[in-house]
Scaffold this motif. Structure first.
Motif, PDB file in Angstrom:
ATOM      1  N   ILE A 218       1.567 -10.586   4.878  1.00  0.00           N
ATOM      2  CA  ILE A 218       0.733  -9.642   4.131  1.00  0.00           C
ATOM      3  C   ILE A 218       0.178  -8.570   5.054  1.00  0.00           C
ATOM      4  O   ILE A 218       0.206  -7.385   4.734  1.00  0.00           O
ATOM      5  CB  ILE A 218      -0.425 -10.393   3.432  1.00  0.00           C
ATOM      6  CG1 ILE A 218       0.125 -11.201   2.267  1.00  0.00           C
ATOM      7  CG2 ILE A 218      -1.476  -9.412   2.953  1.00  0.00           C
ATOM      8  CD1 ILE A 218      -0.911 -12.012   1.544  1.00  0.00           C
ATOM      9  N   TRP A 219      -0.327  -8.981   6.233  1.00  0.00           N
ATOM     10  CA  TRP A 219      -1.027  -8.029   7.073  1.00  0.00           C
ATOM     11  C   TRP A 219      -0.116  -7.292   8.043  1.00  0.00           C
ATOM     12  O   TRP A 219      -0.461  -6.215   8.518  1.00  0.00           O
ATOM     13  CB  TRP A 219      -2.144  -8.738   7.854  1.00  0.00           C
ATOM     14  CG  TRP A 219      -3.291  -9.065   6.948  1.00  0.00           C
ATOM     15  CD1 TRP A 219      -3.514 -10.246   6.305  1.00  0.00           C
ATOM     16  CD2 TRP A 219      -4.341  -8.178   6.549  1.00  0.00           C
ATOM     17  NE1 TRP A 219      -4.642 -10.167   5.539  1.00  0.00           N
ATOM     18  CE2 TRP A 219      -5.171  -8.895   5.664  1.00  0.00           C
ATOM     19  CE3 TRP A 219      -4.658  -6.863   6.848  1.00  0.00           C
ATOM     20  CZ2 TRP A 219      -6.302  -8.356   5.097  1.00  0.00           C
ATOM     21  CZ3 TRP A 219      -5.799  -6.307   6.271  1.00  0.00           C
ATOM     22  CH2 TRP A 219      -6.604  -7.045   5.402  1.00  0.00           C
ATOM     23  N   VAL A 220       1.016  -7.879   8.395  1.00  0.00           N
ATOM     24  CA  VAL A 220       1.895  -7.195   9.347  1.00  0.00           C
ATOM     25  C   VAL A 220       3.062  -6.525   8.629  1.00  0.00           C
ATOM     26  O   VAL A 220       3.384  -5.372   8.884  1.00  0.00           O
ATOM     27  CB  VAL A 220       2.436  -8.191  10.402  1.00  0.00           C
ATOM     28  CG1 VAL A 220       3.359  -7.496  11.356  1.00  0.00           C
ATOM     29  CG2 VAL A 220       1.286  -8.844  11.147  1.00  0.00           C
TER      30      VAL A 220
ATOM     31  N   ARG B 197       3.119  -6.090   5.369  1.00  0.00           N
ATOM     32  CA  ARG B 197       2.564  -5.404   4.201  1.00  0.00           C
ATOM     33  C   ARG B 197       3.247  -5.807   2.905  1.00  0.00           C
ATOM     34  O   ARG B 197       3.527  -4.979   2.051  1.00  0.00           O
ATOM     35  CB  ARG B 197       2.662  -3.885   4.369  1.00  0.00           C
ATOM     36  CG  ARG B 197       1.933  -3.451   5.599  1.00  0.00           C
ATOM     37  CD  ARG B 197       1.909  -1.968   5.782  1.00  0.00           C
ATOM     38  NE  ARG B 197       1.157  -1.652   6.983  1.00  0.00           N
ATOM     39  CZ  ARG B 197       0.229  -0.713   7.048  1.00  0.00           C
ATOM     40  NH1 ARG B 197      -0.056  -0.004   5.989  1.00  0.00           N
ATOM     41  NH2 ARG B 197      -0.390  -0.492   8.175  1.00  0.00           N
ATOM     42  N   LYS B 198       3.504  -7.114   2.780  1.00  0.00           N
ATOM     43  CA  LYS B 198       4.112  -7.571   1.540  1.00  0.00           C
ATOM     44  C   LYS B 198       3.042  -7.770   0.470  1.00  0.00           C
ATOM     45  O   LYS B 198       1.918  -8.149   0.775  1.00  0.00           O
ATOM     46  CB  LYS B 198       4.804  -8.922   1.786  1.00  0.00           C
ATOM     47  CG  LYS B 198       5.926  -8.903   2.774  1.00  0.00           C
ATOM     48  CD  LYS B 198       7.242  -8.986   2.013  1.00  0.00           C
ATOM     49  CE  LYS B 198       8.433  -9.151   2.917  1.00  0.00           C
ATOM     50  NZ  LYS B 198       8.617  -8.167   3.872  1.00  0.00           N
ATOM     51  N   PRO B 199       3.387  -7.535  -0.786  1.00  0.00           N
ATOM     52  CA  PRO B 199       2.454  -7.894  -1.857  1.00  0.00           C
ATOM     53  C   PRO B 199       2.245  -9.395  -1.864  1.00  0.00           C
ATOM     54  O   PRO B 199       3.131 -10.151  -1.490  1.00  0.00           O
ATOM     55  CB  PRO B 199       3.167  -7.445  -3.130  1.00  0.00           C
ATOM     56  CG  PRO B 199       4.253  -6.531  -2.689  1.00  0.00           C
ATOM     57  CD  PRO B 199       4.612  -6.903  -1.296  1.00  0.00           C
TER      58      PRO B 199
END
Lengths: 366, 380, 258
Positions: C119-121, C123-125
């Motif tokens: 999520i944070w690297v 940037r996946k939903p």
């Protein structure tokens, strides 16, 4: 022992060794770091010469007259005020000829603290040593049995600070242990009483307890019975510290594994036997660091008795310069002197406490 | 029968009850007798009487004609005011010092250590005396005030600073601040939701700052951007205009903050050290940036360790504010002291004091229990 | 076999996944890695063994920059490891690591542990990250614990979660730093089985371990390190059957007698 085909260890590249390497990693690792170091060095370069100039170089030491101090006013510290007011700061209004007695009392009480630090004394001997120390101090300060009697209203200075804290913890200790045991008791009334006591005392500032003692003792006692101010403060401090000690001991009691309690019960020990012979010795050992910390806090808190007009060390120092108009302006030097004395005691005790925690953790790794 | 444990338990409790009741009855009867002898009336109705003494500074309106109850309220307000500011300042200083102690810069960490070891080992009362001495004796007299421009003056009577003239623009700005904070919170919620849905990361820090600072600024500008200030001016023997911080307040605030900061520094340091190095290694190995790692992995865990002892220090600071009576700041204890001396109603005054401090302690304990329960690490 | 000469990448001419040339590292004045040369081909499974203090953990920790080297070069997937932070972060998201002490995040659930980095690297939903994570958790057979916290799991379960967490970033190289050394004996098998399954799927693996059975079953190459240098490396049959170096023989006789 190296194998025949082993590569010999090489020396690291020059930047990794020597004093330059140390400077690089610890002070100049990144540009931001270097900037910070330079800023701090600049600050130190500004303040250290000024401070040491005022504190040491241009200062007036030794028993000099007031004029010498006035001459360097603003440039150098007037440590002569300490020499001038030394006796008052140390002993308050204690009679001049008898001041050798509180001096010895200071040594005895400080010695008591030092001796208690050595582990070899941690057994029943400790109680004996403390009792002896307390009795001797009382005799020296108060008189009787060959010494001229001195009323407690005249006691003052460092002995009072030491007495309040040492007697405070000596008498608060058994009370604190009882409260801690009571808080864990299965008997509801006893537990309720202990919980209420501990939480109320820990929730209010020491000043209110001192006020309570100072003001309400006069009302509590039947007519004609007077309790000296010093005793009131002492009782207030004892009641106050007992609550904090109770919490420290409670932590220790919780840390003793349940198996110990069960083993004691299985042997057939009564409640008091199992507590006294099995559980408490272990619990107290674990609680020693927080107990020492409570003592350090209390040592600092004795300075509050100035509020109810008792001449402890801090108050004596304050009064020594306040009342003398000519020396009054050198109050900072006087305060700094008292600060140094307090700091020495507290720093020594806190370093000891840290060392103790490390040693105890080492002995009983979990 | 005596060896039966239950019976013994009951007997112990009855003994305790008897002792408490007995001692209590003895003390109370003595007290009543003594009170009667000195013709002191017991009761709280003195609170309705006119106080008759001035209070040097106050956060709420007060005059000597107000009641004792009002005087107590003033004292309480003063206590809470200095405690709140002290907690804020102590937290900021303490966190900075705690982080500095962990710094790889040798000079910085040693200086921070020196600060902690010095401040922790000197009684607070002495520190207050020193601060008070600095602000009264070492500051210049009013006529020779240290001036910063024409706006800020430091004298031995206190620190004088300018304050804007009352204007609706400033009031609007004041209302805009909580609105800005609320909007920043809403934006953060929206950004989080967007990230969960699409993975896009919207900036949150900058917009939050813009809202919190920008909205009040915009409100002030929109309503006329008034710049008229009430400046402190020397008239006669003192400054008129502007606002003032008394030396008592300054000494108490700085003394409390710097003292408590030393303890907070240790707490912060212990909290950060408590987190296993492997945690940050794992986070960084996954590709997280340093700031992400701090925010998502280290800080949440460190806060769990830091906050309980920190709230304990907050409570200590609040209790320590009672030392104000030694340097003349009119806090709750000081007001109670004056009341006691004037009316002789010592028991009631002390009871009020203890009740208020107990209430504060209880609130803080409740908060801490709630927080601990909410963030406890779930284990087997 | 050889001691300090460069080892050619096996078979294909494709660039190696990890290339280490003349690597030197010091801890202060202690020379912990001496002139290490190593080339790991894509899809190759390497087991590194050796006595404690030999530098084997330090070596693989250099590959994802948890440790820095002073001399020589490390090239991961064509990118050289230097001080460039952005490059380091990119390399780290391509290299997964499993630690001896798991290092799961105790304040997050198993699922959140796995989805944190995607999520944070990447940037996946959240939904996509969670779906991918659940798939991986199922592969390591721990999907039913997804809502639990690490503190509620056994050591073996935690380590499998750690493996899944590393896999969630779809790394091309997996590093294992003594993954079973901190586990109770009965849990070692479940973790080793997971690693064998991973090896079977063609993942490039560098594994520091004492589990010789695993080495025999899975490794393409076994490397023996001692006192900071690579002493011997060979295919498992040759390595265990016919150790060339005296130090290797000594070490094997101690380890295999257990």
């Amino acid at each position: 022992m190296s194998a025949p085909d082993e590569l010999p260890p090489a020396r690291p590249p020059d930047e990794r060794r020597g004093p330059f390497a140390w400077l690089r990693t610890n002070l100049f690792a990144t540009p931001l770091d270097s900037a910070l170091t330079l800023l701090l060095l600049a600050f130190l370069a500004w303040i250290v010469p000024k401070a040491s100039g005022w504190l040491f170089i241009d200062a007036v030491w030794g028993p000099q007259p007031l004029a010498a101090c006035d001459a360097v006013r603003g440039q150098g510290a007037c440590w002569a005020v300490v020499w001038e007011k030394f006796r008052f700061m140390m002993f308050g209004v204690y009679p001049y000829e008898e001041q050798w007695r509180p001096a010895i009392a200071i040594v005895v009480l400080t010695g008591l603290l030092v001796v208690s630090g050595f582990r070899m004394f941690w057994n029943a001997w400790l109680a004996v040593i403390w009792t002896a120390g307390i009795v001797v101090t009382f005799w020296l300060m108060g008189g009787g049995l060959g010494l001229a009697p001195v009323r407690t209203e005249q006691w003052g200075g460092l002995p009072v600070t030491l007495i309040l804290s040492i007697f405070g913890i000596a008498f608060a200790f058994p009370l604190g242990v009882l409260l801690a045991l009571g808080r864990r008791s299965k008997l509801p009334l006893i537990r309720a009483f202990c919980v209420v006591y501990i939480e109320v005392i820990r929730g209010v500032p020491l000043i209110t307890v001192l006020f309570m003692a100072s003001v309400m003792f006069a009302l509590f006692m039947p007519e004609g019975m007077r309790i000296e101010q010093l005793l009131r403060a002492q009782i207030a401090i004892i009641l106050f510290v007992a609550a904090y000690l109770a919490e420290a001991v409670r932590g220790g009691l919780q840390a003793v594994s349940k198996g110990q309690y069960e083993a004691a019960e299985a042997i057939g020990f009564s409640y008091w036997q199992s507590m006294g012979l099995i559980v408490l010795p272990q619990a107290l050992r674990i609680s020693i660091p927080p107990i020492v910390n409570s003592f350090i806090s209390m040592f600092k808190d004795t300075s509050l008795v100035v509020i109810i007009g008792i001449y402890d060390f801090a108050y004596a120092v304050k009064k020594s310069v306040e009342t003398d108009f000519s020396w009054k302006k050198y109050f900072i030097e006087a305060f700094l002197f008292s600060i140094v004395i307090y700091w020495i005691y507290c720093f020594a005790m806190s370093k000891y406490s840290q060392k103790l925690e490390r040693d105890l953790a080492h002995d009983h790794p979990r | 029968m005596l060896s039966n444990e239950r019976v013994r338990g009951i007997i112990y409790q009855l003994l305790l009850l008897a002792a408490v009741v007995g001692v209590g009855w003895y003390l109370i009867s003595n007290t009543l007798h003594n009170l009667a002898t000195r013709q002191i009336h017991v009761g709280f109705d003195f609170l309705g009487r006119e106080a008759g003494f001035e209070i040097a500074e106050s956060q709420i309106a007060y005059s000597a004609a107000d009641t004792y109850a009002r005087a107590f309220a003033v004292g309480l307000a003063n206590t809470l005011y200095v405690a709140a500011l002290g907690i804020l300042l102590a937290t900021v200083i303490g966190t900075l010092v705690g982080i500095a102690r962990l710094s790889s810069n040798w000079l910085l960490s040693r200086l921070a250590s020196a600060y902690v070891e010095t401040m922790r080992n000197i009684p607070l009362l002495l520190q207050l005396f020193v601060w008070y001495g600095i602000f009264t004796e070492l500051m210049p007299p009013v006529r020779q005030a240290i001036a910063f421009g024409d706006a800020v003056f430091i004298t031995q009577r206190g620190l004088y600073y300018p304050w804007p003239q009352p204007h609706v623009a400033w009031q609007a700005a004041g209302w805009a601040l909580p609105v800005g904070i609320a909007l920043a919170g809403l934006w953060r919620r929206y950004a989080r939701g967007l990230q969960a849905r699409t993975g896009r990361q919207l900036p949150t820090a900058l917009p939050a700052a813009l809202l919190v600072f920008g909205l009040p600024l915009a409100a002030w500008a929109a309503l006329g951007a008034p710049t008229a200030l009430s400046l402190p001016e020397l008239r006669g023997f003192n400054f008129r205009g502007g606002r003032a911080l008394s030396p008592e307040f300054l000494a108490l605030l700085l003394g409390l903050s710097t003292y408590t900061a030393a303890f907070i520094a240790e707490i912060v340091r212990a909290g950060i050290l408590a987190i296993d190095r492997g945690q940050s290694e794992a986070a960084l190995s996954l590709g997280l940036s340093r700031s992400q790692e701090l925010r998502l992995v280290t800080l949440p865990q460190a806060l769990r360790v830091i906050i309980p002892p920190m709230t304990s220090q907050y409570l200590n600071l609040t209790k320590n504010s009672s030392l104000a009576v030694a340097i003349g700041y009119p806090d709750l204890v000081a007001v109670a002291n004056t009341t006691m001396n004037q009316t002789g109603q010592a028991i009631e005054a002390i009871a009020i004091l203890m009740a208020i401090y107990l209430a504060i302690s209880l609130l803080i304990s409740l908060f801490m229990n709630w927080y601990n329960h909410r963030v406890r690490l779930v284990e087997r | 076999m050889t001691t300090h000469a460069e080892v050619q990448a096996p078979s294909t001419g494709a660039p190696p996944a990890v290339l280490i040339e003349k690597l030197d590292k010091w801890y202060g004045a202690f020379h912990v890695l001496k002139q290490i040369d190593l080339s790991v081909a894509s899809g190759e499974r390497i087991v590194i063994c050796g006595p404690s203090g030999s530098g084997k953990s330090t070596l693989i920790r250099c590959i994802n920059r948890l440790e820095t080297h002073q001399d020589g070069r490390i090239v991961v997937n064509g990118t050289e490891l230097a001080d460039d932070l952005k490059q380091i972060e990119r390399i780290r998201s391509e290299v997964g690591i499993v630690f001896q002490h798991f290092n799961l995040f105790p304040h997050l659930t198993v699922l959140d542990n796995c989805t944190l980095a995607p999520i944070w690297v990447r940037r996946k939903p959240r939904a996509e990250a969670e779906a991918a994570a659940m798939q991986l958790l199922e592969r390591v057979k721990i999907a039913d614990q997804a809502a639990k916290y690490p503190g509620q799991l056994s050591g073996g379960q935690q380590q499998r979660v750690a493996i899944a967490r590393a896999l969630c970033m779809t790394p091309s190289i997996m590093l294992f730093d003594e993954p079973t050394s901190a586990l109770d004996p009965e849990m070692v098998k479940e973790v080793l089985d997971t690693m064998i399954m991973l090896a079977g799927e063609g993942m490039t693996m560098l594994c520091v371990t004492h589990e010789m059975g695993f080495a025999k079953a899975v490794a393409d190459r076994v490397i023996f390190m001692d006192r900071g240098e690579i002493v011997e490396q060979n295919a498992p049959e040759a390595f265990f059957g016919n150790p060339q170096n005296e130090r290797t023989r000594q070490f094997l006789s101690q380890v295999l007698h257990r």
